[in-house]
Design an enzyme around this catalytic site. Structure first.
Site, PDB file in Angstrom:
ATOM      1  N   SER A 262       4.011  44.893  22.501  1.00  0.00           N
ATOM      2  CA  SER A 262       3.599  46.196  23.019  1.00  0.00           C
ATOM      3  C   SER A 262       2.473  46.752  22.155  1.00  0.00           C
ATOM      4  O   SER A 262       2.218  46.266  21.048  1.00  0.00           O
ATOM      5  CB  SER A 262       4.777  47.166  22.989  1.00  0.00           C
ATOM      6  OG  SER A 262       5.069  47.498  21.645  1.00  0.00           O
ATOM      7  N   LYS A 263       1.847  47.780  22.673  1.00  0.00           N
ATOM      8  CA  LYS A 263       0.775  48.433  21.936  1.00  0.00           C
ATOM      9  C   LYS A 263       1.310  48.942  20.600  1.00  0.00           C
ATOM     10  O   LYS A 263       0.639  48.902  19.585  1.00  0.00           O
ATOM     11  CB  LYS A 263       0.220  49.574  22.778  1.00  0.00           C
ATOM     12  CG  LYS A 263      -0.867  50.349  22.109  1.00  0.00           C
ATOM     13  CD  LYS A 263      -1.236  51.547  22.934  1.00  0.00           C
ATOM     14  CE  LYS A 263      -1.710  52.729  22.148  1.00  0.00           C
ATOM     15  NZ  LYS A 263      -0.904  53.165  21.039  1.00  0.00           N
ATOM     16  N   ARG A 264       2.564  49.406  20.638  1.00  0.00           N
ATOM     17  CA  ARG A 264       3.170  49.920  19.399  1.00  0.00           C
ATOM     18  C   ARG A 264       3.286  48.842  18.318  1.00  0.00           C
ATOM     19  O   ARG A 264       3.150  49.127  17.138  1.00  0.00           O
ATOM     20  CB  ARG A 264       4.538  50.537  19.687  1.00  0.00           C
ATOM     21  CG  ARG A 264       4.495  52.058  19.552  1.00  0.00           C
ATOM     22  CD  ARG A 264       5.780  52.700  19.984  1.00  0.00           C
ATOM     23  NE  ARG A 264       6.078  52.345  21.375  1.00  0.00           N
ATOM     24  CZ  ARG A 264       7.263  51.970  21.813  1.00  0.00           C
ATOM     25  NH1 ARG A 264       8.277  51.891  20.994  1.00  0.00           N
ATOM     26  NH2 ARG A 264       7.449  51.673  23.087  1.00  0.00           N
TER      27      ARG A 264
END
Ligand code: GLU
Length: 506
Positions: A262-264
């Site tokens: 994920s972007k996180r």
């Protein structure tokens, strides 16, 4: 895999924000498959969910594809014969199909308001609108005909839902996963047409894939659970013969393999996940992308292609044209592909090393302009020859070559001060005079002069090379010091030695 029809594939992103590398990989695999089979690659913007629409996201998608060199044959910007290519602009075309499904008994009107459904969700945390409870909810299956007609005539807001069969299975041959089977009773009655008249993704994707004559669908594995709904819609609408072939691409996993990247994860582990910088129009926050991080598009594309595909050999280095030539669905893996940023950097480094200097020069010139420096092509070429093998990113050029454009801001004098002697000062004072008198300014001459002078001084070569390097570049790094001296030019060398002597004796 049958290829009777012309190959037409589509990349169908929703314009909701930055484009995740998994999205670009989906676009790339669609593109490679299309081009391998002389087919068409279509960009369709799936913007039916107006609540998630983000301004600027579509332009960003276009720019990403252009940057990667995978231009669509048809798109909102370049319409073909089957447009419009934005779902919101196709809105009037969907209701008739939803109504057709009601006529054939495969869908129904649902009058439950959002509040009523929220109430249900509060009562049952796992609430799903399905065969289990549809008869106790407010829809055209549970209400009598007269009431339904009245509600419709009075214009009560309603959605149209698919009526999933209570029994049976839906199965299909996925080009990657082979046979996939779903039990329909486990799937809820998805909304097909929303109260605002917009189709949901499920209806729109089927109607549009049909209208756009899509032959093969390559999309992420996260869409696999939706496939049975889509397949039933193809069947119920009477289009089964024209249904595309499906390929659900393996997930791109976190570096430790634990779940989808994920972007996180990128924020947490310090690497980009988006293709290009994305600035959130609401918060103004910018998320760094591969492009701005310094990736060459060729390296980015090459790296993405290897996330879930290989050509059956150990080869990992491919140009886009080679990928087109070699791409085959048989070599896409079923298992998720772990993302490894070090490997991504390796691809970029390899690409920089293999890219001809004349292609790198304009990129470096642009980097220098950002630093306020206008450099001649010839000079960049010379410097590139010296530092290219140290570069993983274009920006590394600055780290390794900035001292050719400006005298070092500080000198690592601590590395030489403790062993400094008056003899060394005398030596460097003399070498200044020797250099000033020298006309032939080539590395070999400079080296001879320097070493001859050392021999006369009684000092050792080893004691004086490091100070010279530190005076010229500021620290213990860089290529051959005499090559550096040649490149800097006589005047700069003399000036930097004078300056260095001052600092070291301070
Ligand atoms: N609009 C979907 C997405 O955002 C497309 C899924 C599909 O390709 O069917 O990924």
């Amino acid at each position: 895999m049958s290829l009777e029809k012309k190959v037409r594939v589509r990349f169908a992103p929703s314009p909701t924000g930055g484009l995740h590398l998994g999205g670009v990989r989906t676009a790339l695999f669609n593109y490679l498959f299309a081009k391998h089979h002389d087919g068409d690659f279509i960009l369709r913007i799936e913007d039916t969910d107006q609540t998630r629409f983000v301004a600027g996201a579509e332009a960003y998608i276009n720019e990403c594809l252009a940057w990667c060199g995978i231009a669509p044959d048809e798109s909102p910007e370049k319409p073909g014969a089957v447009g419009p290519y934005r779902q919101s602009e196709r809105k009037p075309s969907y209701r008739q199909y939803a109504e057709q499904l009601i006529q054939s008994g495969h869908a129904y009107y649902a009058f439950d308001t959002a509040e009523e459904l929220d109430e249900q969700r509060k009562l049952q945390p796992n609430f799903r609108y399905s065969h289990e409870n549809r008869m106790s909810l407010r829809n055209s299956l549970s209400l009598d005909e007269a009431e339904v007609s009245k509600l419709l005539a009075e214009g009560h807001p309603h959605t149209i839902r698919i009526k999933m069969p209570e029994e049976g299975t839906v199965s299909f041959e996925d080009m990657i996963r082979e046979r996939v089977v779903f039990e329909t009773k486990l799937i809820d009655d998805k909304v097909l047409l929303k109260a605002d008249g917009m189709p949901t993704y499920h209806l729109a994707v089927v109607v549009d894939d049909k209208a756009m004559e899509i032959s093969h669908v390559f999309r992420g594995e996260e869409w696999l659970p939706s496939a049975p709904v889509h397949i039933l819609l193809w069947e119920y609408l009477g289009w089964k013969q024209e249904m595309p072939q499906w390929a659900h691409l393996p997930l791109i996993l976190k570096p430790d393999g634990n779940g989808k990247l994920s972007k996180r994860d990128g924020d947490r582990l310090g690497f980009p996940v988006y293709a290009m910088n994305w600035t959130d129009p609401t918060s103004g926050d910018t998320t760094v992308g591969f492009r701005e991080k310094g990736f060459l598009p060729e390296a980015f594309v090459n790296m993405l292609a290897m996330l879930g595909w290989n050509d059956g050999t150990e080869e990992e280095f491919f140009t886009l044209n080679q990928l087109i030539e070699k791409f085959s669905v048989d070599r896409i893996s079923k298992a998720g592909a772990k993302f490894d940023f070090e490997k991504a950097k390796w691809f970029n480094r390899e690409w920089i090393q293999r890219t001809p200097n004349e292609e790198l020069v304009p990129k470096i010139a642009a980097l220098l302009v950002e630093k306020g420096i206008q450099a001649a092509v010839e000079k960049i070429n010379t410097l590139l020859a010296l530092v290219k093998d140290r570069m993983t990113f274009i920006a590394d050029f600055w780290e390794h070559a900035s001292y050719f454009f400006q005298a070092p801001e500080s000198l690592d004098s601590a590395a030489v001060k403790p062993k400094w002697t008056a003899e060394k000062t005398t030596f460097f004072e003399k070498i200044i005079t020797v250099f000033e008198a020298q006309d032939e300014w080539a590395a070999s001459n400079i080296e001879t002069l320097f070493k001859d002078k050392i021999a006369q001084s009684g000092l050792k070569v080893g004691e004086l090379m490091l100070p010279l390097r530190i005076m010229l570049v500021g620290g213990k790094f860089g290529p051959d010091v005499f090559v550096i001296a040649e490149t800097l030019g006589k005047e700069q060398v003399v000036q930097r030695i004078k300056n260095g002597l001052r600092i070291i004796q301070d």
